[in-house]
Design a protein around this motif. Structure first.
Motif, PDB file in Angstrom:
ATOM      1  N   UNK A 228      -5.481   1.379   7.914  1.00  0.00           N
ATOM      2  CA  UNK A 228      -5.432   0.452   6.570  1.00  0.00           C
ATOM      3  C   UNK A 228      -5.203  -0.789   6.907  1.00  0.00           C
ATOM      4  N   UNK A 229      -5.473  -2.037   6.376  1.00  0.00           N
ATOM      5  CA  UNK A 229      -5.220  -3.281   6.785  1.00  0.00           C
ATOM      6  C   UNK A 229      -3.830  -3.609   6.607  1.00  0.00           C
ATOM      7  N   UNK A 230      -3.174  -2.931   5.531  1.00  0.00           N
ATOM      8  CA  UNK A 230      -1.980  -2.828   5.151  1.00  0.00           C
ATOM      9  C   UNK A 230      -1.236  -1.482   4.903  1.00  0.00           C
ATOM     10  N   UNK A 231      -0.328  -1.011   5.598  1.00  0.00           N
ATOM     11  CA  UNK A 231       0.511   0.140   5.291  1.00  0.00           C
ATOM     12  C   UNK A 231       1.954  -0.159   4.789  1.00  0.00           C
ATOM     13  N   UNK A 232       2.142  -0.146   3.434  1.00  0.00           N
ATOM     14  CA  UNK A 232       3.391  -0.370   2.857  1.00  0.00           C
ATOM     15  C   UNK A 232       4.172   0.722   2.656  1.00  0.00           C
TER      16      UNK A 232
END
Length: 263
Positions: A228-232
């Motif tokens: 993923x581009x961002x893992x939150x």
């Protein structure tokens, strides 16, 4: 549209599973004082989970102030996702970015992302918690077609819920699809504290059904495998990093810390 969660349906959901029992109507009201086990009850077309003197139900209408355009950009999850506050686009002109909420719970965090313009796939493995989420989605869809509910109805229309284990689901996506999510959200349940008074009422009830995450490395690995581009990741303010992996950056609030791994 009448809810499908009748007394028979709550018993089907719960089955023989301990420590949850299924009651409804006056019987459930009388049981609160004597029954230490959580139970599902249908009251005025709202599915609720009751334990001791606490009642848990999904209700997205309470989130309306938070998802309005004036407040949404202030949300830590929205900041971590690197979303422009004007990202909402006509779906017929441009496909929305994709987010996966791998630990959906009652769906509040997913709703923030959906309101910000994401199409969100929600995974919740616990059947009872999923039933509360499903009921909340149903009631949001059935809200009157009025301006005050427009922002909520639009957000919920971008949410797709599944009663699945997200680790298996993400591993399967890796094998069968070239899909790259823009964002994956992980909210492993915070570790149980010795003093229950320090734990929020909602978490106290949820911990009766689902233990704090005991497969952190597997969960994180499945999420990272989708690139993923961002893992939150939601964590306690002073809690350790999930599986010991240091994030790219973090946002800290009074009751939660948001760690973000950017790729």
């Amino acid at each position: 549209m009448k809810s499908k969660f009748s007394e028979k349906r709550t018993k089907e959901i719960v089955g023989e599973r301990s420590p949850v029992s299924a009651l409804s109507g006056e019987d459930s009201a009388r049981a609160i004082s004597r029954d230490e086990k959580p139970f599902l009850a249908m009251r005025e077309d709202v599915l609720s989970l009751i334990w001791k003197d606490m009642v848990l139900r999904g209700d997205f209408t309470e989130m309306i102030p938070r998802i309005r355009s004036v407040n949404l950009p202030k949300e830590l999850i929205v900041k971590a996702a690197k979303i422009n506050q004007n990202i909402q686009l006509p779906l017929e002109e441009s496909p929305p970015p994709l987010a996966i909420d791998a630990t959906a719970g009652l769906g509040e965090d997913a709703l923030l992302l959906a309101a910000a313009g994401f199409r969100v796939k929600l995974y919740e493995r616990d059947e009872i918690i999923f039933s509360l989420l499903e009921d909340a989605v149903r009631r949001a869809i059935e809200l009157p077609d009025e301006e005050e509910y427009a922002v909520l109805r639009q957000a919920v229309s971008r949410m797709e819920i599944s009663n699945e284990d997200s680790i298996a689901a993400m591993n399967n996506l890796k094998k069968t699809s070239d899909l790259r999510p823009d964002v994956i959200l992980l909210d492993p349940m915070f570790p149980e504290r010795k003093k229950s008074s320090l734990v929020g009422k909602k978490l106290q009830i949820l911990q009766q059904l689902e233990s704090p995450c005991d497969d952190e490395e597997e969960l994180l690995g499945a999420a990272l495998s989708l690139n993923p581009r961002r893992l939150i990741i939601k964590r306690p303010p002073k809690g350790p990093y999930l599986a010991g992996i240091k994030p790219t950056f973090s946002y800290s609030g009074k009751s939660v810390r948001i760690d973000c791994i950017a790729r």
